[in-house]
Write an enzyme that holds these catalytic residues in place. Sequence first.
Site, PDB file in Angstrom:
ATOM      1  N   LYS A 105       0.822  -1.232   0.000  1.00 21.28           N
ATOM      2  CA  LYS A 105       0.000   0.000   0.000  1.00 21.28           C
ATOM      3  C   LYS A 105       0.843   1.264   0.000  1.00 21.28           C
ATOM      4  O   LYS A 105       0.448   2.280  -0.570  1.00 21.28           O
ATOM      5  CB  LYS A 105      -0.963   0.021   1.190  1.00 21.28           C
ATOM      6  CG  LYS A 105      -0.302  -0.091   2.558  1.00 21.28           C
ATOM      7  CD  LYS A 105      -0.301  -1.493   3.044  1.00 21.28           C
ATOM      8  CE  LYS A 105       0.592  -1.679   4.246  1.00 21.28           C
ATOM      9  NZ  LYS A 105       0.607  -3.057   4.691  1.00 21.28           N
ATOM     10  N   LYS A 205      -3.754   3.307   2.899  1.00 18.91           N
ATOM     11  CA  LYS A 205      -4.892   2.482   2.475  1.00 18.91           C
ATOM     12  C   LYS A 205      -6.077   3.380   2.078  1.00 18.91           C
ATOM     13  O   LYS A 205      -6.759   3.119   1.083  1.00 18.91           O
ATOM     14  CB  LYS A 205      -5.272   1.525   3.605  1.00 18.91           C
ATOM     15  CG  LYS A 205      -4.148   0.512   3.902  1.00 18.91           C
ATOM     16  CD  LYS A 205      -4.321  -0.179   5.245  1.00 18.91           C
ATOM     17  CE  LYS A 205      -3.198  -1.178   5.499  1.00 18.91           C
ATOM     18  NZ  LYS A 205      -3.157  -1.679   6.876  1.00 18.91           N
TER      19      LYS A 205
HETATM   20  N1  HSE Z   1       0.777  -2.985  10.151  1.00 24.66           N
HETATM   21  C1  HSE Z   1      -0.459  -3.249   9.510  1.00 24.66           C
HETATM   22  C2  HSE Z   1      -1.542  -3.374  10.571  1.00 24.66           C
HETATM   23  C3  HSE Z   1      -0.358  -4.507   8.693  1.00 24.66           C
HETATM   24  O1  HSE Z   1      -1.250  -3.310  11.776  1.00 24.66           O
HETATM   25  O2  HSE Z   1      -2.708  -3.513  10.249  1.00 24.66           O
HETATM   26  C4  HSE Z   1      -1.236  -4.555   7.514  1.00 24.66           C
HETATM   27  O3  HSE Z   1      -1.098  -3.469   6.673  1.00 24.66           O
END
Ligand code: HSE
Length: 437
Positions: A105, A205
């Site tokens: 992303k 995202k």
């Molecule tokens: N570090 C991200 C989370 C992982 O904690 O959701 C997925 O993008």
Amino acid sequence: MKNINIGLIGFGTIGAGVAKILLENDKIISRRLGAQLELKKIADLDVTTDRGVKVPDGILTTEVNEVIGNPEIDIVIELIGGYEPARTFVERALNSRQSVVTANKALLAKFGNELFAAAKANGIDLYYEASVAGGIPIIKTLREALAGNRINSVCGILNGTCNYILTKMGDEGADFAEVLKSAQELGYAEADPTFDVEGIDTAHKLALLTALAFATEIDFAAIHVEGITNIKPVDFAFAREFGYKIKLLAIAKNEAGRIEARVHPTMIPKEHMLAKIDDVFNAVFVNADALGPSLYYGQGAGMMATASAVVGDLVDIARNLNSDNLRRIPDLSFQENQIKPGNYRPMSEISSQYYIRFSAHDKTSVLSRIAGILGSHNISIASVIQQGGGDGDAVTVPIVMQTHKALEKNLRAALDEIDQLDIIAAPTAVIRMESEL
Ligand code: HSE
């Protein structure tokens, strides 16, 4: 049966999950696809560490060019993460006319416009389901299932690390640093959690969801981002009194062509569907004109859930290849000539209800002075709670207010004035409250 050859770059946790699914579920996949997905090559700098999955001999390589640009490989999976060398490798694969599946992303939020242009120029597919909300099929939902709808808003809990931390802070009254440490010990938070706790991962995202929902170019810089590091246990206690929960929300709204895209801690009524999403889970709430409200819930991270989304993309592209129909679905849902720069509402122009926590010296006239300044900036108070104190002017007390809907710039102007007052002991804390998602 025809073989469709897959090359993987980046053999980490998700890569191992993808290899496991391709090896263990090959029959059920080929029954759906009518072809065999064959994992031909896996490139990684480390080909000796045991990932818990036994891949056939001769697959592992440290030479990325055995995947990128190899005419025997039809689809490249990029699971390296980060900007470089992922960007260079993805570009080279696209320009070699290899379709690409990525979970990256950060890469797409920053360079997605040019990478999708390269995919189009080469007549191949660039799929990215695993990049948003891990295993939850939200990209497919927006691109395909909801293609008949006008999307009004997309809101989500898109970071499992933050949701875990906020859930624990709310349940246990623990402070941020303490819960972050335990999350790191449990493997729920990275050793460097900056992208997660500062809201950046969520904003990456949201940049993709906003483009998909509203036919805009991907514009990470247009998103207002605040993380969760300043939320205090006392804020959870007050939220509970008001009947709210605190979540790190990604919010994208389109009101008559004006787009709001923001990531920040948000109080939402405890009855709202998103308020019930706890621990490491993710959820996306979509408000669309024909369908109405809908919620997509599941695991937003983790080895097998994310690998599930990657393999789903492989099957989609393989079906397109099989039917000689690559680029059947536009990258960002809308035809490329329909995608325009977004008309974003500046943060100062948004309106919201606000939770405001003042740290005030317990003197007479404190409340009236605060209320007077708020009123002079057109901020109307819905309720006030003052607890503790009352025994002398050295004591600091929290005064908490819930406002009616107000303009962000009015609130900021009022707080700038209030925070200068001698009765205020520390900068005032603010959390936006959203009841109309
Ligand atoms: N570090 C991200 C989370 C992982 O904690 O959701 C997925 O993008």
